[in-house]
Design a protein around this motif. Structure first.
Motif, PDB file in Angstrom:
ATOM      1  N   TRP A 114      -2.662  56.446  66.300  1.00  0.00           N
ATOM      2  CA  TRP A 114      -1.554  55.787  65.599  1.00  0.00           C
ATOM      3  C   TRP A 114      -2.029  54.456  65.058  1.00  0.00           C
ATOM      4  CZ3 TRP A 114       3.696  56.731  64.626  1.00  0.00           C
ATOM      5  CH2 TRP A 114       4.478  55.630  64.281  1.00  0.00           C
ATOM      6  N   ASP A 115      -1.737  54.205  63.793  1.00  0.00           N
ATOM      7  CA  ASP A 115      -1.987  52.900  63.190  1.00  0.00           C
ATOM      8  C   ASP A 115      -1.121  52.811  61.942  1.00  0.00           C
ATOM      9  OD1 ASP A 115      -3.314  50.764  61.496  1.00  0.00           O
ATOM     10  OD2 ASP A 115      -4.567  50.662  63.295  1.00  0.00           O
ATOM     11  N   GLU A 116      -0.267  51.806  61.883  1.00  0.00           N
ATOM     12  CA  GLU A 116       0.687  51.710  60.780  1.00  0.00           C
ATOM     13  C   GLU A 116       0.015  51.472  59.428  1.00  0.00           C
ATOM     14  OE1 GLU A 116       3.822  48.987  61.691  1.00  0.00           O
ATOM     15  OE2 GLU A 116       4.538  50.174  63.402  1.00  0.00           O
ATOM     16  N   ARG A 117      -1.235  51.054  59.441  1.00  0.00           N
ATOM     17  CA  ARG A 117      -1.958  50.915  58.175  1.00  0.00           C
ATOM     18  C   ARG A 117      -2.197  52.271  57.516  1.00  0.00           C
ATOM     19  NH1 ARG A 117      -7.253  47.891  60.060  1.00  0.00           N
ATOM     20  NH2 ARG A 117      -6.902  49.343  61.795  1.00  0.00           N
ATOM     21  N   ALA A 118      -2.046  53.342  58.278  1.00  0.00           N
ATOM     22  CA  ALA A 118      -2.328  54.694  57.776  1.00  0.00           C
ATOM     23  C   ALA A 118      -1.339  55.139  56.706  1.00  0.00           C
ATOM     24  CB  ALA A 118      -2.322  55.695  58.934  1.00  0.00           C
ATOM     25  N   TRP A 119      -0.230  54.444  56.554  1.00  0.00           N
ATOM     26  CA  TRP A 119       0.703  54.772  55.470  1.00  0.00           C
ATOM     27  C   TRP A 119       1.150  53.510  54.726  1.00  0.00           C
ATOM     28  CZ3 TRP A 119       1.545  56.002  60.650  1.00  0.00           C
ATOM     29  CH2 TRP A 119       2.421  55.193  61.353  1.00  0.00           C
ATOM     30  N   HIS A 120       0.225  52.554  54.671  1.00  0.00           N
ATOM     31  CA  HIS A 120       0.493  51.294  53.962  1.00  0.00           C
ATOM     32  C   HIS A 120      -0.454  51.193  52.772  1.00  0.00           C
ATOM     33  CE1 HIS A 120       0.741  47.011  53.076  1.00  0.00           C
ATOM     34  NE2 HIS A 120       1.857  46.976  53.789  1.00  0.00           N
ATOM     35  N   PRO A 121       0.062  50.967  51.549  1.00  0.00           N
ATOM     36  CA  PRO A 121      -0.799  51.001  50.351  1.00  0.00           C
ATOM     37  C   PRO A 121      -1.927  49.970  50.346  1.00  0.00           C
ATOM     38  CG  PRO A 121       1.410  50.183  49.833  1.00  0.00           C
ATOM     39  CD  PRO A 121       1.464  50.746  51.220  1.00  0.00           C
ATOM     40  N   GLN A 122      -1.750  48.863  51.051  1.00  0.00           N
ATOM     41  CA  GLN A 122      -2.839  47.888  51.153  1.00  0.00           C
ATOM     42  C   GLN A 122      -3.624  48.072  52.456  1.00  0.00           C
ATOM     43  OE1 GLN A 122       0.411  46.502  49.940  1.00  0.00           O
ATOM     44  NE2 GLN A 122      -0.578  47.092  48.019  1.00  0.00           N
ATOM     45  N   GLY A 123      -2.950  48.400  53.518  1.00  0.00           N
ATOM     46  CA  GLY A 123      -3.601  48.517  54.816  1.00  0.00           C
ATOM     47  C   GLY A 123      -4.536  49.699  54.940  1.00  0.00           C
ATOM     48  N   ILE A 124      -4.348  50.716  54.107  1.00  0.00           N
ATOM     49  CA  ILE A 124      -5.147  51.935  54.224  1.00  0.00           C
ATOM     50  C   ILE A 124      -6.637  51.653  54.064  1.00  0.00           C
ATOM     51  CG2 ILE A 124      -4.920  52.533  51.773  1.00  0.00           C
ATOM     52  CD1 ILE A 124      -4.794  55.041  54.690  1.00  0.00           C
ATOM     53  N   THR A 125      -6.994  50.690  53.223  1.00  0.00           N
ATOM     54  CA  THR A 125      -8.405  50.386  52.990  1.00  0.00           C
ATOM     55  C   THR A 125      -9.067  49.808  54.240  1.00  0.00           C
ATOM     56  OG1 THR A 125      -8.037  50.002  50.632  1.00  0.00           O
ATOM     57  CG2 THR A 125     -10.035  49.074  51.586  1.00  0.00           C
ATOM     58  N   SER A 126      -8.403  48.844  54.873  1.00  0.00           N
ATOM     59  CA  SER A 126      -8.995  48.256  56.077  1.00  0.00           C
ATOM     60  C   SER A 126      -9.050  49.285  57.207  1.00  0.00           C
ATOM     61  CB  SER A 126      -8.200  47.022  56.523  1.00  0.00           C
ATOM     62  OG  SER A 126      -6.880  47.361  56.902  1.00  0.00           O
ATOM     63  N   LEU A 127      -8.092  50.205  57.244  1.00  0.00           N
ATOM     64  CA  LEU A 127      -8.117  51.251  58.264  1.00  0.00           C
ATOM     65  C   LEU A 127      -9.339  52.144  58.096  1.00  0.00           C
ATOM     66  CD1 LEU A 127      -6.867  52.962  60.559  1.00  0.00           C
ATOM     67  CD2 LEU A 127      -5.668  54.246  58.774  1.00  0.00           C
ATOM     68  N   THR A 128      -9.570  52.627  56.896  1.00  0.00           N
ATOM     69  CA  THR A 128     -10.701  53.532  56.683  1.00  0.00           C
ATOM     70  C   THR A 128     -12.030  52.822  56.901  1.00  0.00           C
ATOM     71  OG1 THR A 128     -10.611  53.113  54.282  1.00  0.00           O
ATOM     72  CG2 THR A 128      -9.436  55.047  55.113  1.00  0.00           C
ATOM     73  N   GLU A 129     -12.093  51.554  56.559  1.00  0.00           N
ATOM     74  CA  GLU A 129     -13.315  50.789  56.797  1.00  0.00           C
ATOM     75  C   GLU A 129     -13.573  50.632  58.294  1.00  0.00           C
ATOM     76  OE1 GLU A 129     -12.671  47.168  54.682  1.00  0.00           O
ATOM     77  OE2 GLU A 129     -13.280  48.007  52.732  1.00  0.00           O
ATOM     78  N   GLN A 130     -12.528  50.339  59.050  1.00  0.00           N
ATOM     79  CA  GLN A 130     -12.691  50.166  60.496  1.00  0.00           C
ATOM     80  C   GLN A 130     -13.046  51.486  61.167  1.00  0.00           C
ATOM     81  OE1 GLN A 130      -9.356  48.317  62.456  1.00  0.00           O
ATOM     82  NE2 GLN A 130     -10.514  47.932  64.340  1.00  0.00           N
ATOM     83  N   LEU A 131     -12.394  52.573  60.754  1.00  0.00           N
ATOM     84  CA  LEU A 131     -12.718  53.882  61.305  1.00  0.00           C
ATOM     85  C   LEU A 131     -14.181  54.241  61.045  1.00  0.00           C
ATOM     86  CD1 LEU A 131      -9.554  55.984  60.347  1.00  0.00           C
ATOM     87  CD2 LEU A 131     -10.358  55.506  62.674  1.00  0.00           C
ATOM     88  N   THR A 132     -14.617  53.993  59.830  1.00  0.00           N
ATOM     89  CA  THR A 132     -16.003  54.300  59.472  1.00  0.00           C
ATOM     90  C   THR A 132     -16.979  53.505  60.320  1.00  0.00           C
ATOM     91  OG1 THR A 132     -15.379  54.846  57.195  1.00  0.00           O
ATOM     92  CG2 THR A 132     -17.694  54.276  57.598  1.00  0.00           C
ATOM     93  N   GLN A 133     -16.667  52.231  60.517  1.00  0.00           N
ATOM     94  CA  GLN A 133     -17.556  51.359  61.283  1.00  0.00           C
ATOM     95  C   GLN A 133     -17.668  51.801  62.744  1.00  0.00           C
ATOM     96  OE1 GLN A 133     -16.104  47.355  61.912  1.00  0.00           O
ATOM     97  NE2 GLN A 133     -18.185  46.522  62.070  1.00  0.00           N
ATOM     98  N   VAL A 134     -16.524  52.054  63.395  1.00  0.00           N
ATOM     99  CA  VAL A 134     -16.588  52.406  64.821  1.00  0.00           C
ATOM    100  C   VAL A 134     -17.185  53.800  65.016  1.00  0.00           C
ATOM    101  CG1 VAL A 134     -14.731  50.859  65.515  1.00  0.00           C
ATOM    102  CG2 VAL A 134     -14.172  53.219  64.851  1.00  0.00           C
ATOM    103  N   ASN A 135     -16.962  54.673  64.052  1.00  0.00           N
ATOM    104  CA  ASN A 135     -17.548  56.014  64.163  1.00  0.00           C
ATOM    105  C   ASN A 135     -19.064  55.956  64.026  1.00  0.00           C
ATOM    106  OD1 ASN A 135     -17.443  58.969  64.298  1.00  0.00           O
ATOM    107  ND2 ASN A 135     -18.018  58.910  62.128  1.00  0.00           N
ATOM    108  N   GLU A 136     -19.557  55.088  63.162  1.00  0.00           N
ATOM    109  CA  GLU A 136     -21.007  54.928  63.007  1.00  0.00           C
ATOM    110  C   GLU A 136     -21.629  54.439  64.312  1.00  0.00           C
ATOM    111  OE1 GLU A 136     -21.549  52.324  59.723  1.00  0.00           O
ATOM    112  OE2 GLU A 136     -21.271  53.898  58.203  1.00  0.00           O
ATOM    113  N   ILE A 137     -20.963  53.516  64.975  1.00  0.00           N
ATOM    114  CA  ILE A 137     -21.477  53.009  66.246  1.00  0.00           C
ATOM    115  C   ILE A 137     -21.415  54.097  67.309  1.00  0.00           C
ATOM    116  CG2 ILE A 137     -21.096  51.326  68.101  1.00  0.00           C
ATOM    117  CD1 ILE A 137     -20.005  49.414  65.915  1.00  0.00           C
TER     118      ILE A 137
END
Length: 290
Positions: A128-151
């Motif tokens: 759950w993350d409210e950025r997942a359906w926010h037009p501006q927040g979606i970018t920071s969400l995908t960036e954070q997901l990508t970063q933690v998944n890489e680690i």
């Protein structure tokens, strides 16, 4: 002589095709039979708090092969190796786990990964993350997901994302779920929740096929709208579960089917509801394996 050779080659070709198709059929049936079933422990959270060990034993008795944790580890919150041993005695493993971003900060990520690695978990999902359906927040969400998944991949693990219904709201001529999927690498798993996809009025098979090989674990459940007449128990409606599971196997590269129960009908307890859904799912899987 030429005719004989041609006829012989034709017969050999037909036999070869038959053998390939038969092998594929056997493989498909074996895959269906072997696809393990887990339960999201949030489904029985109150029972888990009241009797952690007893609840896990009951889950094992229902025939589940795995559990998906959601933050409650009972008396083992600081001892993942002991918890792994406890589960092993019940013939259970941890299929995956739900964790929040508060466990994935710079200060907590390494400890989080070590804990779950010790527990035997290779896939974690942010549920759950409210950025997942926010037009501006979606970018920071995908960036954070990508970063933690890489680690996480440095630990031979993966961190992905789990949907609810709002991820399927329209966004840029598609949906927010499309934005999450298309702006993260293919190595990032997507835990499609069938109940919430259906609740949002979308076709789960479409999204499984659109992002192939990424639905490594999926939630099987029914979410009801008020007065829609649906039963929240798996197998009691006309959901095309067999077709959906087939798509998960063929296109989703699914490793685990995860039963989740969030609604409990007709006075049934959460444990009783989970047990009923499990019995019905077993019937569906058995039919697929015939």
């Amino acid at each position: 002589m030429f005719k004989i050779k041609s006829s012989f080659n034709y017969v050999i070709s037909i036999l070869f095709i038959f053998c390939v198709l038969n092998s594929l059929s056997i493989y498909a049936k074996t895959s269906k039979q072997l696809l393990p079933v887990s339960v999201q422990l949030w489904s029985v959270k109150d029972a888990l708090k009241a009797d952690f060990g007893g609840t896990l034993s009951s889950i094992a008795d229902m025939g589940f092969q795995g559990v998906e944790f959601a933050g409650d580890f009972g008396p083992y919150k600081n001892n993942p190796s002991a918890l792994k041993d406890k589960l092993a005695k019940l013939n259970l493993v941890v299929s995956s786990a739900h964790i929040g971003f508060d466990s994935l900060t710079d200060d907590t990520l390494a400890d989080t990964l070590l804990f779950y690695k010790t527990l035997g978990v290779s896939i974690l999902f942010v549920p759950w993350d409210e950025r997942a359906w926010h037009p501006q927040g979606i970018t920071s969400l995908t960036e954070q997901l990508t970063q933690v998944n890489e680690i996480a991949q440095r630990y031979a693990m993966h961190i992905g994302f789990h949907n609810h219904n709002k991820e399927f709201n329209q966004f840029q001529n598609a949906t927010y779920w499309d934005a999450i999927a298309s702006n993260t690498p293919n190595t990032l798993p997507l835990q499609l929740d069938i109940g919430w996809v259906h609740y949002a009025g979308k076709d789960p098979e479409y999204f499984i096929k659109k992002y192939p090989g990424r639905t490594l674990a999926t939630h099987l459940k029914v979410r009801t709208h008020p007065n829609d007449g649906l039963s929240p128990i798996l197998g009691e409606n006309d959901y095309p579960w067999q077709k959906i599971i087939e798509t998960l196997i063929v296109d989703g590269a699914t490793q685990w089917l995860v039963v989740e129960q969030e609604e409990y009908p007709n006075g049934l307890t959460p444990m009783q509801s989970v047990a009923k859904s499990k019995v019905n799912l077993d019937k569906i899987l058995a039919k697929m394996g015939e």
